[in-house]
Design an enzyme around this catalytic site. Structure first.
Site, PDB file in Angstrom:
ATOM      1  N   TRP A  76      67.873  83.605  94.009  1.00  0.00           N
ATOM      2  CA  TRP A  76      67.644  82.795  92.662  1.00  0.00           C
ATOM      3  C   TRP A  76      66.766  83.567  91.574  1.00  0.00           C
ATOM      4  CZ3 TRP A  76      66.429  81.510  97.652  1.00  0.00           C
ATOM      5  CH2 TRP A  76      67.183  80.815  98.238  1.00  0.00           C
ATOM      6  N   ASP A  77      66.942  84.832  91.611  1.00  0.00           N
ATOM      7  CA  ASP A  77      66.181  85.802  90.626  1.00  0.00           C
ATOM      8  C   ASP A  77      64.571  85.325  90.526  1.00  0.00           C
ATOM      9  OD1 ASP A  77      65.652  87.630  88.705  1.00  0.00           O
ATOM     10  OD2 ASP A  77      66.301  86.344  87.165  1.00  0.00           O
TER      11      ASP A  77
END
Length: 780
Positions: free
Chosen positions: A461-462
């Site tokens: 998800w960064d």
């Protein structure tokens, strides 16, 4: 009445069509039923039937009840659910000639009561947490680092990263007397060929009686700390490069002179470009990281390059990189100067290519530029200097934010990012999995790992660890512990023993959603800190918009996306990511008060969407658009499309507030107060200073007097807050966006100054400029 009827029909048809679509997604029936009712009322209105007014009165009552059930007595959700329908009622309140007034006698009081009741909700703040942080001194003589009291020698004032100043001349009682002392313009402005993420994020250093700061295009500027007068400018001559994701510089680093007096520098006014001077032998040094992957050492007194360091003052950071694409690797954050070394990490472009430069962290001799050790998360045990002709690990996790160091313990602490691509986990080795999205403690002497604490398992998800760790000695039931406090994008604030990495405040593991694309997997559980600002799971009722029409579109988007709560895996369908990629906390970090043992932070809540786009030969259009848009992931089967979760009008789809300030006790983990922060003054066409709780990026600074200074929010203000209660005490209008962390110092007259760099932020759309502004108390 035909025009009135037509308006009812058009709004009704739009709501009916969208409402049926929402029902097919298992969403609310309210909008479709409202559409039918408005169409009926439109027909009745044309024939001037009083039953239209009666029916509409019942509709307003039902809508008010539904709105209260969904959102409670909360102004912004109520106003946008009811506002349009209260306006549509106005033509029905105008009596027609010879018409019965029975319907009007019912509609008018209903309309007035609901309207006044909605307006009254402005006085209620459901989101506010009231309280008072500890006002008593817990630690009498805390360690605040080796920066002299009147100075600011490192990004977070010292390598401890506290963003705490022992100055107390400006207090909560006299902060109202602050006034502009001077203003300086750098001349470095965002140009037409710059990437979107061109930003002023610099916090100046104050050494001797000079300020040193960098600009987005890597100019290093020296200013007189009393007057703001320019002393010299060194332009690193960074070429344009469209492949960069970021064009920014958060700060420079300082190596004091060998005579033992860190402030003993005699800065000269140079009337020529400093880069044109011949390189000289330097004692004290400033280190400037550049966006074309160099580290430049210059003399603080003159701005001349240091001939003793690397190649005439310039070190090429692309050495030994496995891939060397232009614009794919650079440092946006200042290196750490500690233990006679300058220790450099870097930013690797997210999601541009599977085969990218390494995220290696390297320590160089601060005087000569000779490589002392290198730590690569893809090859973590081999830290001896790499040989010529060898390469670091491809695309290994990087550390793009700011590190902290404890020279007494002999450790340096790096917030770690992820291996690119962020959303595709099948390329990662076991060691890369271990160190990604974590904080890692390395030996200052050898670069060997001392300990690691991970904050996201198998990050898809960064959720890079974005912020500088803050170091302080924390009083606990087990005695004084050397603590490290670090906030994360997902909203947790972790409090760890910085010697061992063990939790001081408890960490638990919670089950996480499952189900990924073929060839990948999602971690069964994810860690959660007991000190957390994570938001609750979004519901359909949290969707928002300026009118019911764009609210409806947001609900349709919400129900069309994959979302099972935080850590819902990326998907081809499109996944809602909340908290989003900006994070609850970002590089602005938090500020800690080592005396009171408390923290001040700026939690942010904005959802993003993430869609995996199969590369099956179809035209993806323009790719590699940075933080928002489609990035190619060259070499992978999927591109990724990331963007904020916005309505058709370009405003967040989840209801406000979106931004807060908050205070917490670091000993107990209790969030003591939390208030909405910032106004919509610079977000809308009408410059109305309505306090809504708006997004921001930047950080705070705490002073010993119990004041906090912070700009950061998307309205152009620098603000002063009471640390104890969180109340805003002062604000000053900035000439541009203040997306940088302020700092404070004493000038040569013993006056406390507060300095803010204000140049705006390209990707969040604040006012662009090139200003440095300084404030001090009015002369009495």
């Amino acid at each position: 009445m035909f025009i009135v009827s037509l308006i009812f029909w058009l709004v009704g048809l739009a709501l009916l069509g969208g409402g049926i679509w929402l029902i097919t997604l298992d969403g609310s029936w309210y909008y479709a039923l409202t559409g039918v009712l408005l169409i009926v009322v439109g027909a009745m209105t044309r024939s001037r039937r009083p039953t239209a007014q009666l029916l509409y009165a019942l509709f307003l009552i039902a809508t008010a009840a539904w709105s209260l059930w969904e959102s409670g007595y909360d102004w912004w959700p109520l106003a946008t659910r009811l506002g349009l329908f209260l306006i549509l009622a106005i033509p029905l309140l105008i009596p027609a000639k010879d018409a019965s007034r029975a319907g009007l006698a019912v509609l008018l009081p209903v309309w007035a009561i609901i309207g006044v009741g909605t307006l009254a909700s402005m006085a209620v703040d459901q989101h506010r947490i009231e309280g008072e942080l500890n006002r008593d001194v817990v630690a009498e003589s805390p360690d605040t680092g080796d920066s002299p009291k009147e100075s600011w020698h490192a990004y977070g004032r010292s390598n401890m990263g506290q963003r705490y100043s022992p100055l107390e001349q400006i207090t909560p009682q006299n902060v109202d007397n602050l006034e502009l002392a001077w203003q300086y313009r750098t001349g470095d402005m965002m140009g037409p060929d710059d990437v979107t993420e061109t930003t002023y994020e610099a916090t100046p250093l104050k050494v001797g009686n000079s300020l040193f700061l960098c600009t987005p295009h890597n100019w290093l500027i020296a200013l007189d700390a009393d007057t703001g007068k320019e002393q010299w400018v060194y332009d690193a001559k960074v070429p344009d490069e469209s492949s960069r994701q970021h064009q920014t510089c958060r700060g420079v680093s300082y190596l004091p002179p060998s005579n033992g007096d860190p402030d003993a520098i005699d800065v000269q006014a140079i009337d020529q470009p400093a880069e044109n001077q011949a390189a000289i032998q330097c004692d004290a040094q400033l280190f400037l990281p550049t966006s074309d992957a160099r580290l430049v050492a210059v003399d603080p007194a003159t701005g001349a390059r240091c001939a003793n360091f690397a190649n005439n003052g310039e070190l090429d950071l692309m050495h030994n990189m496995p891939f060397k694409q232009d614009g794919f690797y650079y440092s946006t954050s200042p290196p750490v100067v500690a233990d006679g070394k300058v220790i450099v990490a870097g930013s690797v472009n997210d999601n541009y290519a599977v085969k990218s430069p390494s995220g290696v962290i390297r320590a160089y001799d601060a005087k000569t530029g000779e490589l002392v050790w290198n730590w690569d998360a893809g090859n973590p045990d081999e830290t001896a200097p790499i040989a010529e002709g060898e390469t670091y690990t491809t695309s290994s996790p990087n550390s793009w934010s700011i590190a902290s160091a404890d020279e007494e313990l002999g450790m340096i602490y790096f917030p770690m990012g992820n291996r690119t691509p962020d959303q595709l986990g099948m390329y990662r080795s076991p060691s890369e999995e271990k160190y990604a999205s974590s904080v890692v403690a390395l030996s200052l002497e050898t670069g060997q790992v001392e300990w690691v604490q991970q904050f996201v398992h198998h990050d898809l998800w960064d959720m890079d660890t974005p912020a500088q760790p803050s170091l302080l000695d924390l009083e606990t039931e087990q005695g004084t512990q050397p603590a490290l406090v670090i906030p994360t994008k997902q909203g947790d604030v972790y409090v760890l023993n910085r010697k061992t990495g063990e939790p001081i405040l408890p960490i638990s593991e919670k089950p996480a959603p499952q189900g990924t694309i073929e060839g990948d997997y999602a971690a069964d559980t994810q860690p959660v800190s007991s000190l957390s600002f994570r938001p609750p799971k979004l519901q359909e009722s949290d969707m928002w918009g300026a009118t019911p029409l764009d609210q409806l579109m947001c609900r349709i988007q919400f129900k069309s996306l994959r979302y099972e709560g935080q850590y819902t895996p990326p998907s081809k369908q499109g996944t809602l990511v909340f908290p989003g990629n900006f994070g609850v906390f970002n590089w602005g970090s938090i500020a800690v008060d080592p005396k009171r043992q408390v923290m001040f932070g700026m939690p942010l809540y904005l959802a993003f969407t993430s869609t995996l786009v199969p590369k099956d030969g179809t035209d993806l259009g323009k790719t590699n658009q940075g933080e928002q848009g489609i990035n190619e992931n060259a070499g992978a089967p999927y591109a990724v499309d990331m963007k904020p979760f916005l309505s058709p009008l370009g405003i967040p789809c989840q209801q406000p507030p979106w931004g807060y300030v908050a205070g917490a006790d670091l000993r107990t983990g209790e969030t003591v107060w939390k208030h909405k922060n910032g106004t919509v003054e610079d977000m809308t066409a009408l410059p109305l200073p309505i306090k809504m709780g708006v997004p921001g990026i930047g950080g705070p600074v705490i002073t010993e007097s119990g004041l906090v200074f912070m700009a950061a929010s998307v309205d152009d203000y620098l603000r002063g807050y009471d640390l104890e209660t969180g109340e805003q005490l002062w604000q000053a209008r900035l000439p541009a966006g203040g997306q940088a962390t302020p700092m404070t110092y004493l000038n040569s007259e013993g006056e406390q100054m507060v300095v803010q760099v204000a140049g705006g932020h390209g990707s969040i759309g604040t006012t662009i400029g090139d200003y440095v502004v300084a404030y001090k108390l009015k002369a009495q």
